[in-house]
Scaffold this active site. Structure first.
Site, PDB file in Angstrom:
ATOM      1  N   SER A 185       1.823   5.102 -27.318  1.00  0.00           N
ATOM      2  CA  SER A 185       1.023   4.224 -26.473  1.00  0.00           C
ATOM      3  C   SER A 185       1.837   3.150 -25.749  1.00  0.00           C
ATOM      4  CB  SER A 185      -0.072   3.560 -27.307  1.00  0.00           C
ATOM      5  OG  SER A 185       0.465   2.909 -28.431  1.00  0.00           O
ATOM      6  N   HIS A 213      -4.177   8.815 -26.800  1.00  0.00           N
ATOM      7  CA  HIS A 213      -3.807   8.712 -25.381  1.00  0.00           C
ATOM      8  C   HIS A 213      -3.627  10.070 -24.725  1.00  0.00           C
ATOM      9  CE1 HIS A 213      -3.354   4.430 -24.613  1.00  0.00           C
ATOM     10  NE2 HIS A 213      -2.905   4.310 -25.844  1.00  0.00           N
ATOM     11  N   LYS A 244     -10.862   5.516 -24.882  1.00  0.00           N
ATOM     12  CA  LYS A 244      -9.891   5.491 -23.780  1.00  0.00           C
ATOM     13  C   LYS A 244     -10.410   6.363 -22.638  1.00  0.00           C
ATOM     14  CE  LYS A 244      -6.353   3.619 -26.603  1.00  0.00           C
ATOM     15  NZ  LYS A 244      -5.679   3.807 -27.880  1.00  0.00           N
TER      16      LYS A 244
HETATM   17  C1  PLP Z   1      -5.758   3.003 -29.071  1.00  0.00           C
HETATM   18  C2  PLP Z   1      -5.150   3.840 -30.130  1.00  0.00           C
HETATM   19  C3  PLP Z   1      -5.804   4.023 -31.342  1.00  0.00           C
HETATM   20  C4  PLP Z   1      -7.054   3.291 -31.682  1.00  0.00           C
HETATM   21  O1  PLP Z   1      -8.154   3.776 -30.982  1.00  0.00           O
HETATM   22  P1  PLP Z   1      -9.444   2.837 -30.842  1.00  0.00           P
HETATM   23  O2  PLP Z   1     -10.525   3.798 -30.570  1.00  0.00           O
HETATM   24  O3  PLP Z   1      -9.182   1.886 -29.738  1.00  0.00           O
HETATM   25  O4  PLP Z   1      -9.615   2.151 -32.160  1.00  0.00           O
HETATM   26  C5  PLP Z   1      -5.235   4.878 -32.259  1.00  0.00           C
HETATM   27  N1  PLP Z   1      -4.066   5.504 -32.009  1.00  0.00           N
HETATM   28  C6  PLP Z   1      -3.398   5.327 -30.855  1.00  0.00           C
HETATM   29  C7  PLP Z   1      -2.117   6.053 -30.624  1.00  0.00           C
HETATM   30  C8  PLP Z   1      -3.917   4.480 -29.887  1.00  0.00           C
HETATM   31  O5  PLP Z   1      -3.244   4.282 -28.763  1.00  0.00           O
END
Ligand code: PLP
Length: 396
Positions: A185, A213, A244
């Site tokens: 990320s 992602h 996301k």
């Molecule tokens: C954003 C993210 C999460 C967490 O997801 P949320 O739904 O925002 O809690 C988990 N793993 C990765 C790699 C992320 O980028």
């Protein structure tokens, strides 16, 4: 550090002041419009390069309509944890759609991607087990490992040979989990999943990938890294998020039927935290269906990605190892990264500065994420601002 008996939290004052002095503390900017490519933050219209709203679905009419209809028919809350009285038909409908999307037997919703990772790792490993994990894996994976009590072996970023050595040295352990982010990320690079899957296979390890992602971004119709590399059936546990590309809130695990049955029985976020409001599940369901029906959204995302990344490189910025819509501009010094981000904002572009503890010390950066909704003209405006701010601060 002070010890103050009248105010035992006085040390927090010192910690905050210290972060403020270094210029790395800040209250997040205030979003005063919908989450869109041109958005209003802190009273200013800017090109928004900070959101994970990859497909521009946060304001899509079909998702809004689905949420409103669910509120009208089902109300605003589920009223209980999943395992007591909060298991709604809309949750199961979404899970069936996610399982079909990921080509797995079953899927299970969590309240967030964070709880999906933390809750799942902690439900399948315990003390005496081993987890072999990439050093840049997401914080929720790290927390899951801590919660599980398993022994952690951290391999250098994307170093499959190091991971193999750790798997070989873990032969005596009862259970071994090999775990990686699909797309990282903070750097936007892709995990060497085929080699990791082979290594897991050779050593009999459980393979788990966090595609937060990658879902809605990589692979056919956005199915994620497992699809991108043609590895269906070879990754035991896939985590994804609905927060996301799918523009709402929530996480999920996709895998075998028995895995999902076990997690429903044992994963602590399912047992002790309330399930999704029906509207959130309904808009996510609409999102997962939409990406499969309208592939042109995904093509737009990748067109914008290529255009913007090439533009940054042409200007002479160091974009690290990025291969996805996440493109960092590497700065190094944390104060300077924050100054660069501030300067961009003055130029009408919002790209967040990231410093320790979000990224390793000395690896501070400004991170950009383009979305399907960004027009060529928005991206050109952003590149102009990067050029001016980059020259002003001597980054290029
Ligand atoms: C954003 C993210 C999460 C967490 O997801 P949320 O739904 O925002 O809690 C988990 N793993 C990765 C790699 C992320 O980028």
């Amino acid at each position: 550090m002070r010890v103050d008996h009248a105010n035992p939290l006085a040390f927090v004052d010192d910690l905050v002041r210290d972060a403020q002095t270094r210029g790395v503390w800040r209250w997040p900017r205030l979003l005063e419009s919908p989450q869109e490519p041109i958005a209003r933050y802190d009273g200013r219209e800017v090109v928004n390069l900070c959101s994970n709203n990859y497909l521009g679905l946060a304001t899509h009419p079909a998702l809004k309509a689905a949420a409103i209809e669910a509120i009208e028919t089902l109300g605003v809350g589920s009223g209980a944890v999943r395992t007591i009285a909060g298991n709604m038909a809309i949750h199961q409908e979404l899970e069936a759609e996610l399982a079909a999307f990921k080509h797995t037997e079953a899927a299970l919703l969590y309240q967030s991607g964070f709880t999906a990772n933390a809750g799942t790792v902690a439900a399948i490993l315990e003390k005496g087990d081993v987890v072999v994990s990439d050093e840049l894996n997401h914080a929720s994976i790290i927390d899951g490992c801590r919660l599980s009590g398993a022994e952690k072996k951290i391999f250098p970023h994307k170093d499959v040979e190091a991971a193999r050595r750790m798997l070989a040295a873990s032969r005596g352990a009862r259970r071994v989990l090999l775990i990686t982010d699909g797309v990282f990320s903070m750097d936007g690079d892709i995990a060497p999943l085929p080699d990791l899957v082979n290594a897991a296979g050779e050593y009999g390890a459980i393979m788990m990938v966090d595609d937060a992602h990658a879902s809605g971004v990589l692979g056919h119709q956005g199915r994620g890294t497992v699809d991108h590399f043609g590895l269906h059936g070879r990754v035991h546990i896939q985590v994804g998020t609905l927060s996301k590309a799918f523009a709402g809130l929530g996480g999920y695990v996709a895998g075998s039927r028995t895995l999902i049955e076990w997690l429903m029985y044992r994963a602590r976020p399912l047992l002790f935290s309330t399930s999704h409001p029906p509207s959130v599940a309904a808009s996510a369901l609409a999102a997962v269906r939409l990406v499969q029906r309208q592939p042109e959204v995904l093509s737009r995302l990748w067109e914008s990605t290529r255009f913007f990344k090439e533009g940054l490189k042409r200007l002479g910025f160091d974009v690290g190892a990025s291969e996805t819509p996440i493109t960092p501009v590497m700065i190094g010094d944390e104060t300077r990264a924050m100054q660069f981000s501030d300067r961009l904002f003055e130029e009408g572009v919002f790209a967040v500065g990231l410093a320790f503890p979000t990224v390793p010390r000395g690896r501070a950066r400004v991170r950009t994420i383009v979305t399907a909704g960004h027009m060529r003209e928005h991206l050109e405006r952003a590149l102009g601002a990067f050029e001016r701010a980059g020259r002003a601060l001597g980054v290029i």
